[in-house]
Design a protein around this motif. Structure first.
Motif, short mmCIF file in Angstrom:
data_model
loop_
_atom_site.label_atom_id
_atom_site.label_comp_id
_atom_site.label_asym_id
_atom_site.label_seq_id
_atom_site.Cartn_x
_atom_site.Cartn_y
_atom_site.Cartn_z
N THR A 39 -6.03 2.34 9.16
CA THR A 39 -6.24 3.56 8.38
C THR A 39 -5.07 4.52 8.54
O THR A 39 -4.28 4.41 9.48
CB THR A 39 -7.54 4.26 8.82
OG1 THR A 39 -7.43 4.63 10.21
CG2 THR A 39 -8.74 3.35 8.66
N HIS A 40 -4.98 5.46 7.59
CA HIS A 40 -3.92 6.49 7.62
C HIS A 40 -2.56 5.84 7.85
O HIS A 40 -1.80 6.21 8.74
CB HIS A 40 -4.20 7.54 8.68
CG HIS A 40 -5.56 8.16 8.59
ND1 HIS A 40 -5.95 8.93 7.52
CD2 HIS A 40 -6.64 8.09 9.41
CE1 HIS A 40 -7.20 9.33 7.69
NE2 HIS A 40 -7.64 8.84 8.82
N GLU A 74 -2.93 5.68 2.86
CA GLU A 74 -4.07 4.86 2.46
C GLU A 74 -4.52 3.97 3.63
O GLU A 74 -3.94 3.98 4.71
CB GLU A 74 -3.72 4.01 1.25
CG GLU A 74 -3.41 4.82 0.00
CD GLU A 74 -3.05 3.95 -1.18
OE1 GLU A 74 -3.02 4.47 -2.30
OE2 GLU A 74 -2.80 2.74 -0.98
N SER A 75 -5.55 3.19 3.37
CA SER A 75 -6.04 2.21 4.34
C SER A 75 -5.84 0.81 3.76
O SER A 75 -5.83 0.63 2.55
CB SER A 75 -7.52 2.43 4.65
OG SER A 75 -7.73 3.70 5.23
N VAL A 76 -5.69 -0.17 4.65
CA VAL A 76 -5.52 -1.54 4.20
C VAL A 76 -6.30 -2.45 5.13
O VAL A 76 -6.42 -2.18 6.33
CB VAL A 76 -4.02 -1.94 4.19
CG1 VAL A 76 -3.43 -1.93 5.58
CG2 VAL A 76 -3.84 -3.30 3.53
N VAL A 120 0.85 -1.19 0.00
CA VAL A 120 0.00 0.00 0.00
C VAL A 120 0.89 1.24 0.00
O VAL A 120 2.11 1.15 0.22
CB VAL A 120 -0.95 0.04 1.22
CG1 VAL A 120 -1.97 -1.07 1.15
CG2 VAL A 120 -0.15 -0.05 2.52
N THR A 121 0.28 2.39 -0.22
CA THR A 121 0.99 3.66 -0.20
C THR A 121 0.65 4.41 1.08
O THR A 121 -0.47 4.32 1.59
CB THR A 121 0.59 4.51 -1.42
OG1 THR A 121 0.91 3.78 -2.61
CG2 THR A 121 1.33 5.84 -1.45
N GLU A 122 1.61 5.15 1.59
CA GLU A 122 1.40 5.94 2.80
C GLU A 122 0.14 6.80 2.68
O GLU A 122 -0.13 7.40 1.64
CB GLU A 122 2.60 6.85 3.06
CG GLU A 122 3.80 6.15 3.63
CD GLU A 122 4.93 7.11 3.97
OE1 GLU A 122 5.67 6.84 4.92
OE2 GLU A 122 5.05 8.13 3.27
N SER A 154 1.60 2.77 -7.69
CA SER A 154 1.06 4.13 -7.84
C SER A 154 1.78 4.89 -8.95
O SER A 154 2.85 4.48 -9.42
CB SER A 154 1.16 4.91 -6.52
OG SER A 154 2.51 5.04 -6.12
N ARG A 171 4.77 7.75 -0.54
CA ARG A 171 3.98 8.36 -1.61
C ARG A 171 4.93 8.97 -2.64
O ARG A 171 5.90 9.66 -2.28
CB ARG A 171 3.06 9.43 -1.04
CG ARG A 171 2.09 10.03 -2.06
CD ARG A 171 1.11 10.95 -1.37
NE ARG A 171 0.23 10.20 -0.51
CZ ARG A 171 -0.87 9.57 -0.91
NH1 ARG A 171 -1.21 9.60 -2.19
NH2 ARG A 171 -1.63 8.92 -0.06
#
Length: 283
Positions: A93-94, A32-34, A28-30, A207, A125
């Motif tokens: 999250t976050h 975001e939520s997973v 995931v990217t900083e 991304s 990111r």
């Protein structure tokens, strides 16, 4: 919270190494939520516990029949976690880089335990590419090269690709990492046509960041000296052609008028001669 039971579970799992062999990887990217999915439907007496890292730090837990949810006091996860009370799925999250690592799931059902592992990678990111006009590449003696643009990327922590596109067509591309000396790629144009879209694209496996070339960096073709000169040449050529047409038309009209005048004079002379001959016969 039953601290003793949690501590004993952690000690048991660490000692026996029974968190399971299979590891599911996620990226995931900083920011975001997973969600880490258990792939089960929770039954009434199921107990679900999540752990993090090599120390098996307690993250969250759902007890059995009372469906009580307990979260860790760890500052890394505070106010960032949510457990689905129907499945036990863990949502963070976050997310930040400090959440990267191995997550371990223990599911206790009918006095039997099963385990799952999740390896979470959090990527920084991507920065927005910077477009800079490279005046060093434009010489005063060069008439063909009017605009040279550098697309640069800074502060990358993982390998990324930096590319120039014209529309959807790839023009050039390089790979950049945190250790790369060259972090820019150039584009050479005579001018920027309104119908063409040039873009610098930075992307990794998850991304993409895009920056479009505009007239702030590269001038329009319609604003170039050559284009203005060509426009004036076209305008003057059209005016000259129109003048020639007007002259030809005027000369043609004068020639037609001359023919008409000569014809009129010939007709008048013929009429006078006919009249004179008629008078002579009567006499």
């Amino acid at each position: 919270m039953d601290i003793c039971s949690v501590f004993l579970s952690m000690m048991f799992l660490t000692a026996c190494g029974v968190f399971g062999d299979e590891v599911k990887s996620l990226s995931v990217t900083e920011g975001e939520s997973v969600t880490l999915h258990t792939d089960i439907v929770k039954q009434t007496d199921d107990k679900i516990v999540w752990y993090y890292g090599p120390e098996n730090t307690f993250v969250a837990r759902i007890n059995g029949m009372n469906i009580s949810t307990i979260y860790s006091d760890d500052e890394r996860f505070k106010d960032r976690m949510k457990l689905n009370d129907q499945t036990g799925d863990l949502t963070i999250t976050h997310i930040t880089s400090q959440h990267s690592g191995l997550y371990k799931l223990k599911i206790s059902r009918n006095k039997k335990a099963s385990y799952k592992n999740f390896n979470l990678t959090v990527n920084a990111r991507l920065p927005v590419p910077a477009l800079i006009r490279d005046s060093s590449q434009i010489s005063s003696s060069s008439s063909s090269l009017k605009c040279s643009v550098l697309c640069s990327v800074m502060n990358v922590s993982h390998d990324v690709s930096v590319s120039w596109y014209k529309g959807k067509s790839l023009l050039s591309s390089i790979s950049v990492s945190e250790h790369s000396i060259i972090r820019s790629i150039s584009l050479h144009l005579e001018c920027l046509d309104d119908s063409d879209v040039y873009s610098c694209v930075i992307n990794n496996s998850i991304s993409t960041q895009t920056q479009h070339l505009n007239t702030d960096v590269c001038h329009k073709c319609s604003d170039s000296p050559n284009m203005r000169r060509n426009m004036w040449i076209i305008i003057l050529t059209v005016i000259f052609a129109l003048l020639i047409c007007v002259i030809i038309i005027i000369k043609h009209k004068r020639r037609v008028q001359g023919f008409k005048a000569a014809a009129t004079r010939d007709f008048s002379r013929s009429s006078e001669d006919s009249t004179r001959i008629t008078r002579e016969k009567h006499c």
